[in-house]
Design a protein around this motif. Structure first.
Motif, mmCIF file in Angstrom:
data_model
loop_
_atom_site.group_PDB
_atom_site.id
_atom_site.type_symbol
_atom_site.label_atom_id
_atom_site.label_comp_id
_atom_site.label_asym_id
_atom_site.label_seq_id
_atom_site.Cartn_x
_atom_site.Cartn_y
_atom_site.Cartn_z
ATOM 1 N N THR A 28 0.871 -1.181 0.000
ATOM 2 C CA THR A 28 0.000 0.000 0.000
ATOM 3 C C THR A 28 0.904 1.226 0.000
ATOM 4 O O THR A 28 1.394 1.668 1.031
ATOM 5 C CB THR A 28 -0.931 0.018 1.230
ATOM 6 O OG1 THR A 28 -0.153 -0.186 2.419
ATOM 7 C CG2 THR A 28 -1.999 -1.057 1.133
ATOM 8 N N LEU A 70 -8.624 5.596 -6.611
ATOM 9 C CA LEU A 70 -9.573 6.491 -7.279
ATOM 10 C C LEU A 70 -9.303 6.580 -8.778
ATOM 11 O O LEU A 70 -10.217 6.740 -9.577
ATOM 12 C CB LEU A 70 -9.503 7.889 -6.649
ATOM 13 C CG LEU A 70 -9.976 7.981 -5.195
ATOM 14 C CD1 LEU A 70 -9.709 9.383 -4.637
ATOM 15 C CD2 LEU A 70 -11.463 7.643 -5.079
ATOM 16 N N GLY A 81 0.360 3.911 2.674
ATOM 17 C CA GLY A 81 -1.046 4.107 2.310
ATOM 18 C C GLY A 81 -1.998 3.165 3.035
ATOM 19 O O GLY A 81 -3.208 3.175 2.782
ATOM 20 N N ARG A 110 -4.568 5.870 -2.033
ATOM 21 C CA ARG A 110 -5.902 6.446 -2.235
ATOM 22 C C ARG A 110 -6.059 6.949 -3.678
ATOM 23 O O ARG A 110 -7.056 6.671 -4.358
ATOM 24 C CB ARG A 110 -6.130 7.588 -1.237
ATOM 25 C CG ARG A 110 -7.431 8.319 -1.446
ATOM 26 C CD ARG A 110 -7.636 9.387 -0.365
ATOM 27 N NE ARG A 110 -8.758 10.251 -0.710
ATOM 28 C CZ ARG A 110 -8.655 11.300 -1.516
ATOM 29 N NH1 ARG A 110 -7.501 11.624 -2.069
ATOM 30 N NH2 ARG A 110 -9.719 12.034 -1.787
ATOM 31 N N ASP A 111 -5.064 7.686 -4.145
ATOM 32 C CA ASP A 111 -5.093 8.202 -5.517
ATOM 33 C C ASP A 111 -5.117 7.055 -6.534
ATOM 34 O O ASP A 111 -5.835 7.104 -7.543
ATOM 35 C CB ASP A 111 -3.862 9.091 -5.729
ATOM 36 C CG ASP A 111 -3.682 9.506 -7.179
ATOM 37 O OD1 ASP A 111 -4.666 9.990 -7.774
ATOM 38 O OD2 ASP A 111 -2.577 9.331 -7.724
ATOM 39 N N ARG A 114 -11.660 2.255 4.123
ATOM 40 C CA ARG A 114 -12.847 2.377 3.260
ATOM 41 C C ARG A 114 -13.306 0.987 2.805
ATOM 42 O O ARG A 114 -14.499 0.741 2.694
ATOM 43 C CB ARG A 114 -12.538 3.257 2.044
ATOM 44 C CG ARG A 114 -12.477 4.744 2.343
ATOM 45 C CD ARG A 114 -13.838 5.296 2.769
ATOM 46 N NE ARG A 114 -14.863 5.024 1.765
ATOM 47 C CZ ARG A 114 -16.121 4.688 2.044
ATOM 48 N NH1 ARG A 114 -16.539 4.603 3.287
ATOM 49 N NH2 ARG A 114 -16.978 4.441 1.069
ATOM 50 N N ASP A 146 -5.692 3.705 4.439
ATOM 51 C CA ASP A 146 -6.850 3.868 3.548
ATOM 52 C C ASP A 146 -7.596 2.576 3.250
ATOM 53 O O ASP A 146 -8.630 2.614 2.565
ATOM 54 C CB ASP A 146 -6.424 4.560 2.245
ATOM 55 C CG ASP A 146 -6.230 6.049 2.467
ATOM 56 O OD1 ASP A 146 -7.067 6.660 3.155
ATOM 57 O OD2 ASP A 146 -5.240 6.614 1.958
#
Ligand SMILES: [Zn+2]
Ligand SMILES: [Zn+2]
Ligand SMILES: [Zn+2]
Length: 283
Positions: A51, A60, A82, A56-57, A88, A85
């Motif tokens: 991660t 997305l 990361g 996150r980017d 979620r 995240d």
């Protein structure tokens, strides 16, 4: 199996903060490299390998519909930061998401993400719900077999992975300065091999492009992809210098195994769909 390169850059990413070089200012989107990590769907399971701080980017931008488990190669910041995240995915999917790593990396994860294991559930559940699991040898998730492999990364060791779904295989070694012979033997003849290739000049903890080509030739995968490149590496220039069976990966590149042979698909952000799931995640 399907592999999405979520990131293909070295630890500082490309462009690099404060740099105006030709690659950092390039208009070629393949020269924009988030930190190296990958999304793998196979055997009814969806995995993230590392991660990155850009997680996150990456989710997305490229679409990551589901995460059944996270695998870590090692605990360098560019491979773990990361992790928070995944919250979620906990909320969207329900249940915990196990994280698999070596004993050493699990110890580091428990230190860096200490709140994940020390905060009682009553203090609020908006934190990753995970269970850190030490990799002791090959294991299976759904229809996917995963074999951990010993890799030298400067003065430290990392894990590489050999993934197998039926007769389809993928070797994944993002950070490497030297490959032990036993690891090379396990990877030999894989369908796809993903390997470190930092830059042209020698570096104490990473393979050069020339080292990487030499090692990839010995592994002899049907298709090979370089990752973890820095800003000295121009995508088009590198590809032009490589043999046909070795390519430079770029963020968003998606490989799909069709009839036993992996075919690269066009860059197609957000094209990743949820796999048919036969894997029962932990409650
Ligand atoms: Zn790295
Ligand atoms: Zn630069
Ligand atoms: Zn590293």
């Amino acid at each position: 199996m399907r592999l999405v390169f979520l990131g293909t850059g070295t630890s500082v990413g490309v462009p690099m903060i404060g740099c105006g070089c030709a690659v950092c200012t390039s208009a070629d989107p393949r020269n924009r490299r988030r930190r190296t990590s990958a999304y793998l769907q196979g055997g009814g399971v969806s995995l993230v390998v590392d991660t990155a701080p850009d997680f996150r980017d990456q989710v997305l931008t490229f679409g990551v519909p589901r995460v059944d488990a996270v695998l870590f190669t090692h605990s360098h910041a560019d491979h773990i930061f990361g992790f928070d995240d995944i919250r979620r995915f906990n909320l969207m999917q329900g249940g915990l998401i196990p994280a698999y790593a070596s004993a050493e990396t699990v110890a580091d994860l428990k230190r860096v993400f200490n709140y994940v294991i020390t905060e009682p559930p009553s203090a609020g559940r908006y934190r990753p719900r995970t269970e850190f699991r030490v990799i002791a040898g090959p294991w299976r998730m759904g229809g996917l077999e995963i074999e951990p492999l010993d890799v030298v990364h400067g003065h430290t060791r990392t894990l590489g992975f050999l993934f197998r779904e039926g007769n389809r295989t993928l070797g994944y070694v993002p950070d490497c300065s030297e490959m032990p012979p036993a690891t090379l033997e396990r990877l030999r003849g894989a369908d796809v091999m993903v390997l470190d290739a930092l830059r042209e000049k020698p570096h104490p903890t990473h393979l050069t492009v020339a080292d990487s080509v030499a090692l990839l030739e010995r592994i002899g995968a049907r298709k090979s992809y370089m990752v973890h490149m820095n800003h000295e590496v121009d995508h088009a220039g590198l590809e032009a210098s490589l043999p046909d069976r070795i390519r430079a990966a770029y963020d968003g590149l998606t490989l799909e195994w069709r009839e036993g042979f992996p075919e690269p698909l066009a860059r197609s952000p957000k094209s990743v769909s949820a796999p048919p799931t036969s894997f029962a995640p932990d409650p």
